[in-house]
Scaffold this active site. Structure first.
Site, mmCIF file in Angstrom:
data_model
loop_
_atom_site.group_PDB
_atom_site.id
_atom_site.type_symbol
_atom_site.label_atom_id
_atom_site.label_comp_id
_atom_site.label_asym_id
_atom_site.label_seq_id
_atom_site.Cartn_x
_atom_site.Cartn_y
_atom_site.Cartn_z
ATOM 1 N N HIS A 22 0.798 -1.235 0.000
ATOM 2 C CA HIS A 22 0.000 0.000 0.000
ATOM 3 C C HIS A 22 0.833 1.289 0.000
ATOM 4 O O HIS A 22 0.711 2.153 0.854
ATOM 5 C CB HIS A 22 -1.133 0.006 1.040
ATOM 6 C CG HIS A 22 -0.807 -0.192 2.496
ATOM 7 N ND1 HIS A 22 0.164 0.502 3.153
ATOM 8 C CD2 HIS A 22 -1.384 -0.996 3.421
ATOM 9 C CE1 HIS A 22 0.166 0.137 4.419
ATOM 10 N NE2 HIS A 22 -0.743 -0.782 4.610
ATOM 11 N N HIS A 82 -5.575 -9.379 13.854
ATOM 12 C CA HIS A 82 -5.688 -8.175 13.018
ATOM 13 C C HIS A 82 -6.383 -8.555 11.710
ATOM 14 O O HIS A 82 -6.081 -9.586 11.118
ATOM 15 C CB HIS A 82 -4.271 -7.653 12.760
ATOM 16 C CG HIS A 82 -4.177 -6.429 11.915
ATOM 17 N ND1 HIS A 82 -5.195 -5.514 11.769
ATOM 18 C CD2 HIS A 82 -3.141 -5.944 11.167
ATOM 19 C CE1 HIS A 82 -4.804 -4.543 10.967
ATOM 20 N NE2 HIS A 82 -3.563 -4.776 10.586
ATOM 21 N N GLU A 133 -6.572 -6.713 8.763
ATOM 22 C CA GLU A 133 -6.088 -6.260 7.451
ATOM 23 C C GLU A 133 -5.839 -7.501 6.582
ATOM 24 O O GLU A 133 -5.344 -8.528 7.068
ATOM 25 C CB GLU A 133 -4.816 -5.405 7.598
ATOM 26 C CG GLU A 133 -4.498 -4.697 6.281
ATOM 27 C CD GLU A 133 -3.494 -3.547 6.392
ATOM 28 O OE1 GLU A 133 -2.924 -3.331 7.478
ATOM 29 O OE2 GLU A 133 -3.273 -2.875 5.362
ATOM 30 N N ASP A 188 -3.704 -8.681 4.645
ATOM 31 C CA ASP A 188 -2.429 -9.405 4.581
ATOM 32 C C ASP A 188 -2.386 -10.511 5.639
ATOM 33 O O ASP A 188 -1.584 -11.428 5.548
ATOM 34 C CB ASP A 188 -1.216 -8.479 4.705
ATOM 35 C CG ASP A 188 -1.271 -7.513 5.869
ATOM 36 O OD1 ASP A 188 -2.373 -7.098 6.249
ATOM 37 O OD2 ASP A 188 -0.203 -7.183 6.414
ATOM 38 N N HIS A 198 -2.455 -1.850 14.154
ATOM 39 C CA HIS A 198 -2.407 -0.829 13.142
ATOM 40 C C HIS A 198 -3.800 -0.388 12.676
ATOM 41 O O HIS A 198 -3.965 0.625 12.007
ATOM 42 C CB HIS A 198 -1.591 -1.442 11.994
ATOM 43 C CG HIS A 198 -1.651 -0.836 10.672
ATOM 44 N ND1 HIS A 198 -1.869 -1.546 9.521
ATOM 45 C CD2 HIS A 198 -1.502 0.469 10.293
ATOM 46 C CE1 HIS A 198 -1.834 -0.747 8.497
ATOM 47 N NE2 HIS A 198 -1.615 0.454 8.908
ATOM 48 N N ASP A 202 1.147 -6.436 13.931
ATOM 49 C CA ASP A 202 1.985 -5.586 13.075
ATOM 50 C C ASP A 202 3.159 -4.943 13.828
ATOM 51 O O ASP A 202 4.207 -4.675 13.222
ATOM 52 C CB ASP A 202 1.133 -4.458 12.479
ATOM 53 C CG ASP A 202 0.407 -4.882 11.206
ATOM 54 O OD1 ASP A 202 0.762 -5.917 10.626
ATOM 55 O OD2 ASP A 202 -0.519 -4.152 10.799
ATOM 56 N N TYR A 229 9.783 0.262 8.563
ATOM 57 C CA TYR A 229 8.433 -0.210 8.890
ATOM 58 C C TYR A 229 7.763 0.775 9.858
ATOM 59 O O TYR A 229 6.616 1.182 9.677
ATOM 60 C CB TYR A 229 8.548 -1.599 9.514
ATOM 61 C CG TYR A 229 7.243 -2.293 9.757
ATOM 62 C CD1 TYR A 229 6.714 -3.169 8.817
ATOM 63 C CD2 TYR A 229 6.532 -2.079 10.932
ATOM 64 C CE1 TYR A 229 5.513 -3.816 9.051
ATOM 65 C CE2 TYR A 229 5.341 -2.716 11.169
ATOM 66 C CZ TYR A 229 4.836 -3.587 10.232
ATOM 67 O OH TYR A 229 3.645 -4.225 10.465
ATOM 68 N N HIS A 274 5.144 -9.793 10.765
ATOM 69 C CA HIS A 274 6.007 -9.563 9.591
ATOM 70 C C HIS A 274 7.457 -9.616 10.061
ATOM 71 O O HIS A 274 7.786 -9.078 11.128
ATOM 72 C CB HIS A 274 5.766 -8.175 8.989
ATOM 73 C CG HIS A 274 4.383 -7.941 8.472
ATOM 74 N ND1 HIS A 274 3.889 -8.548 7.338
ATOM 75 C CD2 HIS A 274 3.380 -7.147 8.932
ATOM 76 C CE1 HIS A 274 2.652 -8.134 7.118
ATOM 77 N NE2 HIS A 274 2.313 -7.284 8.084
HETATM 78 FE FE1 FEO Z 1 -1.902 -3.851 9.255
HETATM 79 FE FE2 FEO Z 1 0.261 -6.395 8.431
HETATM 80 O O1 FEO Z 1 -1.363 -5.436 8.426
#
Ligand code: FEO
Length: 403
Positions: free
Chosen positions: A24, A78, A80, A82, A145, A164, A192, A225
Protein backbone atom coordinates in the site's frame (compact mmCIF):
# COMPACT_ATOMS: atom_id res chain seq x y z
CA UNK A 1 10.89 -24.48 3.77
CA UNK A 2 9.06 -26.25 6.58
CA UNK A 3 7.67 -24.98 9.85
CA UNK A 4 10.16 -23.58 12.35
CA UNK A 5 9.95 -24.50 16.02
CA UNK A 6 10.36 -21.37 18.11
CA UNK A 7 9.82 -23.08 21.45
CA UNK A 8 8.61 -26.50 22.56
CA UNK A 9 5.23 -27.08 20.89
CA UNK A 10 5.20 -23.60 19.33
CA UNK A 11 5.91 -23.21 15.63
CA UNK A 12 6.20 -20.53 12.97
CA UNK A 13 3.96 -21.70 10.12
CA UNK A 14 3.63 -18.46 8.13
CA UNK A 15 4.42 -17.59 4.53
CA UNK A 16 7.23 -15.84 2.68
CA UNK A 17 6.29 -13.34 -0.01
CA UNK A 18 9.53 -12.89 -1.94
CA UNK A 19 7.91 -11.03 -4.82
CA UNK A 20 5.84 -8.20 -3.34
CA UNK A 21 7.36 -4.82 -4.20
CA UNK A 22 4.60 -2.44 -3.09
CA UNK A 23 2.71 -2.67 0.17
CA UNK A 24 0.00 0.00 0.00
CA UNK A 25 2.43 2.61 -1.24
CA UNK A 26 5.45 1.39 0.75
CA UNK A 27 8.27 -0.09 -1.37
CA UNK A 28 9.27 -3.59 -0.30
CA UNK A 29 12.41 -4.40 -2.34
CA UNK A 30 13.10 -7.47 -0.23
CA UNK A 31 9.52 -8.75 -0.04
CA UNK A 32 7.74 -9.50 3.20
CA UNK A 33 6.52 -12.29 5.44
CA UNK A 34 3.09 -13.09 6.81
CA UNK A 35 3.81 -14.80 10.09
CA UNK A 36 1.42 -17.23 11.74
CA UNK A 37 2.08 -19.29 14.84
CA UNK A 38 0.78 -22.72 15.80
CA UNK A 39 0.59 -23.74 19.45
CA UNK A 40 0.19 -27.45 20.11
CA UNK A 41 -1.66 -27.71 23.43
CA UNK A 42 -4.88 -29.38 24.57
CA UNK A 43 -6.56 -26.77 22.41
CA UNK A 44 -4.52 -26.55 19.23
CA UNK A 45 -4.40 -22.88 18.38
CA UNK A 46 -3.40 -20.98 15.26
CA UNK A 47 -2.47 -17.36 15.78
CA UNK A 48 -3.19 -15.35 12.64
CA UNK A 49 -3.72 -16.23 9.03
CA UNK A 50 -1.80 -15.12 5.96
CA UNK A 51 -2.58 -13.20 2.80
CA UNK A 52 -5.23 -14.99 0.74
CA UNK A 53 -2.95 -16.44 -1.95
CA UNK A 54 -0.54 -17.91 0.62
CA UNK A 55 -3.14 -20.10 2.32
CA UNK A 56 -1.71 -23.30 0.81
CA UNK A 57 1.80 -22.47 2.08
CA UNK A 58 0.36 -22.06 5.57
CA UNK A 59 -1.61 -25.31 5.39
CA UNK A 60 1.41 -27.23 4.09
CA UNK A 61 3.51 -26.04 7.00
CA UNK A 62 0.80 -26.85 9.52
CA UNK A 63 0.34 -30.30 7.95
CA UNK A 64 3.93 -31.18 8.76
CA UNK A 65 3.00 -30.88 12.44
CA UNK A 66 -0.67 -31.79 12.65
CA UNK A 67 -3.72 -32.29 10.49
CA UNK A 68 -5.00 -28.69 10.14
CA UNK A 69 -8.56 -29.91 10.77
CA UNK A 70 -7.53 -30.64 14.35
CA UNK A 71 -7.05 -26.92 15.04
CA UNK A 72 -9.47 -25.85 17.77
CA UNK A 73 -8.93 -22.12 18.06
CA UNK A 74 -8.18 -19.58 15.36
CA UNK A 75 -6.96 -16.25 16.73
CA UNK A 76 -7.34 -13.21 14.47
CA UNK A 77 -5.17 -10.51 15.97
CA UNK A 78 -5.69 -8.18 13.02
CA UNK A 79 -8.14 -8.03 10.13
CA UNK A 80 -6.09 -6.26 7.45
CA UNK A 81 -6.17 -8.65 4.47
CA UNK A 82 -2.43 -9.40 4.58
CA UNK A 83 -3.35 -11.49 7.65
CA UNK A 84 -7.07 -12.19 7.34
CA UNK A 85 -7.34 -12.71 3.56
CA UNK A 86 -7.10 -16.47 4.09
CA UNK A 87 -9.42 -16.57 7.12
CA UNK A 88 -12.72 -17.29 5.28
CA UNK A 89 -11.21 -20.36 3.60
CA UNK A 90 -9.46 -21.40 6.80
CA UNK A 91 -12.69 -21.26 8.79
CA UNK A 92 -14.35 -23.45 6.15
CA UNK A 93 -11.49 -25.95 6.00
CA UNK A 94 -10.60 -26.13 9.68
CA UNK A 95 -14.02 -25.76 11.24
CA UNK A 96 -12.54 -24.21 14.41
CA UNK A 97 -14.42 -24.32 17.70
CA UNK A 98 -13.65 -20.63 18.25
CA UNK A 99 -12.61 -17.66 16.10
CA UNK A 100 -11.00 -15.42 18.68
CA UNK A 101 -10.79 -11.67 18.09
CA UNK A 102 -11.27 -8.29 19.73
CA UNK A 103 -14.71 -6.60 19.79
CA UNK A 104 -13.64 -4.41 16.87
CA UNK A 105 -12.12 -7.50 15.27
CA UNK A 106 -15.51 -9.21 15.16
CA UNK A 107 -17.14 -6.12 13.66
CA UNK A 108 -14.35 -5.70 11.11
CA UNK A 109 -14.35 -9.38 10.14
CA UNK A 110 -18.09 -9.21 9.53
CA UNK A 111 -17.65 -5.96 7.57
CA UNK A 112 -15.03 -7.66 5.40
CA UNK A 113 -16.43 -11.16 4.97
CA UNK A 114 -20.14 -10.89 5.88
CA UNK A 115 -20.06 -14.08 7.96
CA UNK A 116 -21.97 -13.48 11.18
CA UNK A 117 -22.28 -17.24 11.63
CA UNK A 118 -18.62 -17.86 12.51
CA UNK A 119 -18.05 -19.13 16.08
CA UNK A 120 -16.76 -15.80 17.36
CA UNK A 121 -15.20 -15.63 20.80
CA UNK A 122 -14.63 -11.98 21.60
CA UNK A 123 -11.85 -11.04 24.02
CA UNK A 124 -10.99 -7.71 25.60
CA UNK A 125 -7.82 -6.34 27.11
CA UNK A 126 -6.57 -8.44 30.00
CA UNK A 127 -8.88 -11.35 29.23
CA UNK A 128 -7.27 -14.78 29.54
CA UNK A 129 -7.95 -18.06 27.77
CA UNK A 130 -6.65 -21.48 28.79
CA UNK A 131 -5.27 -23.61 25.98
CA UNK A 132 -4.29 -26.47 28.30
CA UNK A 133 -0.86 -26.09 29.87
CA UNK A 134 -0.74 -22.57 28.54
CA UNK A 135 -2.73 -19.42 29.11
CA UNK A 136 -3.05 -16.59 26.62
CA UNK A 137 -3.69 -13.00 27.66
CA UNK A 138 -5.09 -10.68 25.03
CA UNK A 139 -4.42 -6.94 24.66
CA UNK A 140 -6.42 -4.70 22.39
CA UNK A 141 -4.05 -2.38 20.57
CA UNK A 142 -6.45 -0.16 18.69
CA UNK A 143 -4.89 1.61 15.72
CA UNK A 144 -1.71 -0.44 15.96
CA UNK A 145 -2.41 -0.83 13.14
CA UNK A 146 -6.21 -0.81 12.70
CA UNK A 147 -9.05 -0.36 15.21
CA UNK A 148 -9.41 -4.15 15.43
CA UNK A 149 -5.75 -4.89 16.27
CA UNK A 150 -4.80 -6.86 19.33
CA UNK A 151 -1.81 -8.80 20.65
CA UNK A 152 -1.67 -12.23 22.27
CA UNK A 153 0.70 -13.03 25.10
CA UNK A 154 1.61 -16.61 25.93
CA UNK A 155 2.11 -16.18 29.66
CA UNK A 156 4.12 -19.29 30.54
CA UNK A 157 6.43 -19.02 27.53
CA UNK A 158 6.60 -15.21 27.72
CA UNK A 159 6.02 -14.91 23.98
CA UNK A 160 4.28 -11.80 22.72
CA UNK A 161 2.56 -12.35 19.38
CA UNK A 162 2.56 -8.69 18.49
CA UNK A 163 0.71 -8.54 15.15
CA UNK A 164 1.99 -5.59 13.07
CA UNK A 165 4.03 -3.91 15.83
CA UNK A 166 7.76 -4.69 16.01
CA UNK A 167 7.68 -6.09 12.46
CA UNK A 168 9.62 -5.55 9.28
CA UNK A 169 8.71 -6.03 5.65
CA UNK A 170 11.51 -8.44 4.83
CA UNK A 171 11.37 -11.93 3.34
CA UNK A 172 14.18 -14.07 4.73
CA UNK A 173 14.70 -17.78 5.20
CA UNK A 174 15.99 -16.93 8.69
CA UNK A 175 13.36 -16.63 11.40
CA UNK A 176 15.18 -15.00 14.30
CA UNK A 177 16.86 -11.67 14.91
CA UNK A 178 20.17 -13.29 15.87
CA UNK A 179 20.35 -15.06 12.50
CA UNK A 180 20.33 -11.91 10.37
CA UNK A 181 22.53 -8.86 10.02
CA UNK A 182 21.60 -6.53 12.85
CA UNK A 183 22.17 -3.26 10.95
CA UNK A 184 19.96 -4.44 8.10
CA UNK A 185 17.33 -5.67 10.55
CA UNK A 186 17.12 -2.33 12.33
CA UNK A 187 17.00 -0.53 8.98
CA UNK A 188 13.95 -2.60 7.95
CA UNK A 189 12.38 -2.15 11.39
CA UNK A 190 12.86 1.62 11.19
CA UNK A 191 11.43 1.78 7.68
CA UNK A 192 8.43 -0.21 8.89
CA UNK A 193 7.93 2.10 11.87
CA UNK A 194 8.30 5.27 9.77
CA UNK A 195 5.81 4.09 7.14
CA UNK A 196 3.25 2.14 9.16
CA UNK A 197 3.28 3.26 12.78
CA UNK A 198 4.72 6.78 12.96
CA UNK A 199 1.33 8.50 13.06
CA UNK A 200 0.31 6.28 15.97
CA UNK A 201 3.38 7.12 18.06
CA UNK A 202 1.36 8.34 21.08
CA UNK A 203 -0.38 4.92 21.13
CA UNK A 204 2.97 3.13 20.94
CA UNK A 205 4.05 5.08 24.02
CA UNK A 206 0.86 4.06 25.83
CA UNK A 207 1.40 0.44 24.84
CA UNK A 208 4.93 0.41 26.23
CA UNK A 209 3.65 1.98 29.46
CA UNK A 210 0.92 -0.68 29.61
CA UNK A 211 3.52 -3.45 29.34
CA UNK A 212 5.37 -1.96 32.30
CA UNK A 213 2.13 -1.51 34.29
CA UNK A 214 1.06 -5.13 33.70
CA UNK A 215 4.54 -6.52 34.24
CA UNK A 216 4.70 -7.89 30.70
CA UNK A 217 8.30 -8.78 30.07
CA UNK A 218 8.48 -10.92 26.94
CA UNK A 219 11.31 -13.33 26.32
CA UNK A 220 10.35 -13.30 22.64
CA UNK A 221 8.43 -10.88 20.47
CA UNK A 222 6.88 -12.64 17.51
CA UNK A 223 5.47 -10.10 15.03
CA UNK A 224 3.36 -10.91 12.00
CA UNK A 225 6.01 -9.56 9.59
CA UNK A 226 9.73 -10.21 9.54
CA UNK A 227 11.86 -12.03 12.07
CA UNK A 228 11.17 -13.03 15.67
CA UNK A 229 12.99 -11.05 18.34
CA UNK A 230 14.61 -13.44 20.81
CA UNK A 231 18.00 -11.84 21.40
CA UNK A 232 17.90 -8.09 21.05
CA UNK A 233 14.53 -7.33 22.62
CA UNK A 234 16.17 -4.49 24.51
CA UNK A 235 17.33 -3.02 21.20
CA UNK A 236 13.94 -3.07 19.50
CA UNK A 237 12.03 -1.89 22.58
CA UNK A 238 14.50 0.94 23.03
CA UNK A 239 14.22 1.83 19.32
CA UNK A 240 10.40 1.91 19.61
CA UNK A 241 10.79 4.22 22.60
CA UNK A 242 13.02 6.57 20.60
CA UNK A 243 10.94 6.43 17.42
CA UNK A 244 7.67 6.95 19.25
CA UNK A 245 9.10 9.97 21.03
CA UNK A 246 10.15 11.13 17.55
CA UNK A 247 13.67 11.81 18.74
CA UNK A 248 15.75 13.25 15.93
CA UNK A 249 19.43 13.57 15.08
CA UNK A 250 21.43 16.53 13.87
CA UNK A 251 20.46 15.74 10.33
CA UNK A 252 18.66 17.56 7.54
CA UNK A 253 17.00 16.33 4.38
CA UNK A 254 16.79 18.37 1.22
CA UNK A 255 13.94 16.69 -0.66
CA UNK A 256 13.16 17.92 -4.15
CA UNK A 257 12.24 17.31 -7.74
CA UNK A 258 13.70 19.31 -10.57
CA UNK A 259 12.70 20.12 -14.12
CA UNK A 260 15.79 21.63 -15.84
CA UNK A 261 18.26 21.27 -12.93
CA UNK A 262 17.77 24.77 -11.48
CA UNK A 263 16.03 23.44 -8.36
CA UNK A 264 18.70 20.72 -8.11
CA UNK A 265 21.42 23.38 -8.03
CA UNK A 266 19.52 25.26 -5.34
CA UNK A 267 19.31 22.02 -3.33
CA UNK A 268 23.07 21.52 -3.53
CA UNK A 269 23.73 25.09 -2.36
CA UNK A 270 21.28 24.69 0.56
CA UNK A 271 23.19 21.54 1.52
CA UNK A 272 26.43 23.55 1.59
CA UNK A 273 24.90 26.02 4.02
CA UNK A 274 23.60 23.24 6.27
CA UNK A 275 27.01 21.61 6.43
CA UNK A 276 28.79 24.92 7.07
CA UNK A 277 26.75 25.24 10.26
CA UNK A 278 27.51 21.67 11.35
CA UNK A 279 24.32 19.89 10.26
CA UNK A 280 24.70 16.75 8.14
CA UNK A 281 22.37 16.53 5.20
CA UNK A 282 21.14 14.25 2.47
CA UNK A 283 19.93 15.34 -0.94
CA UNK A 284 16.92 13.26 -1.92
CA UNK A 285 15.87 13.66 -5.53
CA UNK A 286 12.34 12.29 -5.75
CA UNK A 287 12.97 11.12 -9.33
CA UNK A 288 15.19 8.40 -7.90
CA UNK A 289 14.08 7.80 -4.31
CA UNK A 290 10.83 6.17 -3.27
CA UNK A 291 8.57 8.07 -0.89
CA UNK A 292 8.81 5.31 1.71
CA UNK A 293 12.62 5.46 1.71
CA UNK A 294 12.40 9.21 2.19
CA UNK A 295 10.08 8.61 5.18
CA UNK A 296 12.65 6.29 6.71
CA UNK A 297 15.10 9.19 6.63
CA UNK A 298 12.46 11.63 7.89
CA UNK A 299 12.08 9.50 11.04
CA UNK A 300 15.28 10.76 12.66
CA UNK A 301 15.82 14.02 10.77
CA UNK A 302 15.52 17.34 12.52
CA UNK A 303 15.16 19.54 9.44
CA UNK A 304 13.28 19.07 6.18
CA UNK A 305 13.81 21.39 3.24
CA UNK A 306 11.46 20.76 0.32
CA UNK A 307 11.89 22.06 -3.18
CA UNK A 308 10.04 22.07 -6.47
CA UNK A 309 9.96 24.13 -9.62
CA UNK A 310 6.56 25.48 -10.55
CA UNK A 311 4.70 23.30 -13.02
CA UNK A 312 1.33 24.40 -14.38
CA UNK A 313 0.76 26.80 -11.45
CA UNK A 314 1.53 24.05 -8.96
CA UNK A 315 4.37 21.80 -7.87
CA UNK A 316 5.93 18.74 -9.47
CA UNK A 317 3.70 15.67 -8.97
CA UNK A 318 6.40 13.76 -7.08
CA UNK A 319 6.64 16.58 -4.51
CA UNK A 320 2.86 16.67 -4.04
CA UNK A 321 2.93 12.89 -3.61
CA UNK A 322 5.67 13.14 -0.99
CA UNK A 323 3.89 15.90 0.93
CA UNK A 324 0.60 13.96 0.91
CA UNK A 325 2.29 10.83 2.17
CA UNK A 326 4.38 12.59 4.80
CA UNK A 327 1.47 14.64 6.12
CA UNK A 328 -0.55 11.47 6.71
CA UNK A 329 2.26 9.95 8.77
CA UNK A 330 2.40 13.00 11.08
CA UNK A 331 6.11 13.56 11.74
CA UNK A 332 6.64 16.22 14.38
CA UNK A 333 9.37 18.22 16.05
CA UNK A 334 11.04 19.42 12.85
CA UNK A 335 12.11 22.69 11.30
CA UNK A 336 12.22 23.36 7.59
CA UNK A 337 11.96 25.60 4.57
CA UNK A 338 10.74 25.58 0.96
CA UNK A 339 12.51 26.52 -2.24
CA UNK A 340 12.30 26.20 -6.00
CA UNK A 341 12.79 27.79 -9.38
CA UNK A 342 10.07 29.25 -11.56
CA UNK A 343 9.51 30.87 -14.93
CA UNK A 344 6.56 33.24 -14.67
CA UNK A 345 3.91 32.46 -12.01
CA UNK A 346 5.96 30.61 -9.33
CA UNK A 347 3.30 29.17 -7.01
CA UNK A 348 5.14 26.00 -5.99
CA UNK A 349 7.17 27.44 -3.11
CA UNK A 350 4.17 29.11 -1.49
CA UNK A 351 2.12 25.91 -1.80
CA UNK A 352 4.90 23.76 -0.30
CA UNK A 353 5.32 26.24 2.58
CA UNK A 354 1.60 26.13 3.34
CA UNK A 355 1.59 22.35 3.32
CA UNK A 356 4.61 22.16 5.59
CA UNK A 357 3.07 24.65 8.03
CA UNK A 358 -0.01 22.43 8.17
CA UNK A 359 2.37 19.67 9.30
CA UNK A 360 3.52 21.94 12.14
CA UNK A 361 7.03 22.14 10.74
CA UNK A 362 8.74 25.24 12.14
CA UNK A 363 9.33 27.13 8.91
CA UNK A 364 12.37 29.32 8.33
CA UNK A 365 11.26 32.27 6.21
CA UNK A 366 8.60 32.33 3.54
CA UNK A 367 10.44 30.25 0.99
CA UNK A 368 13.13 30.98 -1.55
CA UNK A 369 12.27 31.34 -5.24
CA UNK A 370 14.68 31.75 -8.14
CA UNK A 371 13.63 32.80 -11.63
CA UNK A 372 14.65 30.28 -14.32
CA UNK A 373 18.26 29.44 -13.44
CA UNK A 374 20.10 30.50 -10.28
CA UNK A 375 22.77 33.21 -10.55
CA UNK A 376 25.79 33.33 -8.25
CA UNK A 377 23.82 35.71 -6.00
CA UNK A 378 20.86 33.35 -5.99
CA UNK A 379 23.07 30.43 -4.99
CA UNK A 380 24.54 32.55 -2.19
CA UNK A 381 20.98 33.06 -0.94
CA UNK A 382 20.46 29.29 -1.05
CA UNK A 383 23.61 28.74 1.01
CA UNK A 384 22.34 31.30 3.50
CA UNK A 385 18.96 29.55 3.65
CA UNK A 386 20.81 26.32 4.46
CA UNK A 387 22.69 28.11 7.25
CA UNK A 388 19.45 29.52 8.68
CA UNK A 389 17.74 26.12 8.64
CA UNK A 390 20.80 24.61 10.33
CA UNK A 391 20.70 27.25 13.06
CA UNK A 392 17.00 26.59 13.59
CA UNK A 393 17.73 22.85 13.85
CA UNK A 394 20.46 23.51 16.40
CA UNK A 395 18.14 25.79 18.37
CA UNK A 396 15.54 23.01 18.38
CA UNK A 397 18.17 20.59 19.63
CA UNK A 398 19.01 23.01 22.42
CA UNK A 399 15.36 23.05 23.44
CA UNK A 400 14.55 26.45 21.99
CA UNK A 401 11.45 27.11 19.91
CA UNK A 402 11.80 26.60 16.16
CA UNK A 403 12.49 29.75 14.18
FE1 FEO B 1 -1.90 -3.85 9.25
FE2 FEO B 1 0.26 -6.40 8.43
O1 FEO B 1 -1.36 -5.44 8.43
Amino acid sequence: MGPVQIKEDIYWVGALDWDIRDFHGYSTPKGTTYNAYLVMDEKITLFDGVKKHFKDDLLKRISKIVDPRRIDYLVVNHVEPDHSGSIPELVELLGPEKVICSPMGKKTLIDHYQREDWPFHVVETGQELKLGKRTVTFFETRMLHWPDSMMSYLNEDRILISSDAFGEHWATSQRFDDEVDSAELFYHASKYYANILLLYSPLVQKLMAKFAELGISPAMIAPDHGVIWRKDLGGILSAYGKWSRQESSRKALVIYDTMWEATARMAEAIGEGLKEEGVDFRLLNLKYIHRSDVMTDVLDSRAIVMGSPTLNNGMMPAVADMLTYMKGLKPHGKVGAAFGSYGWSGEAVKLISEWMREMNIGMVGDGLRVKYTPTKQDLDKCVELGRQVARAALALEAGKAPA
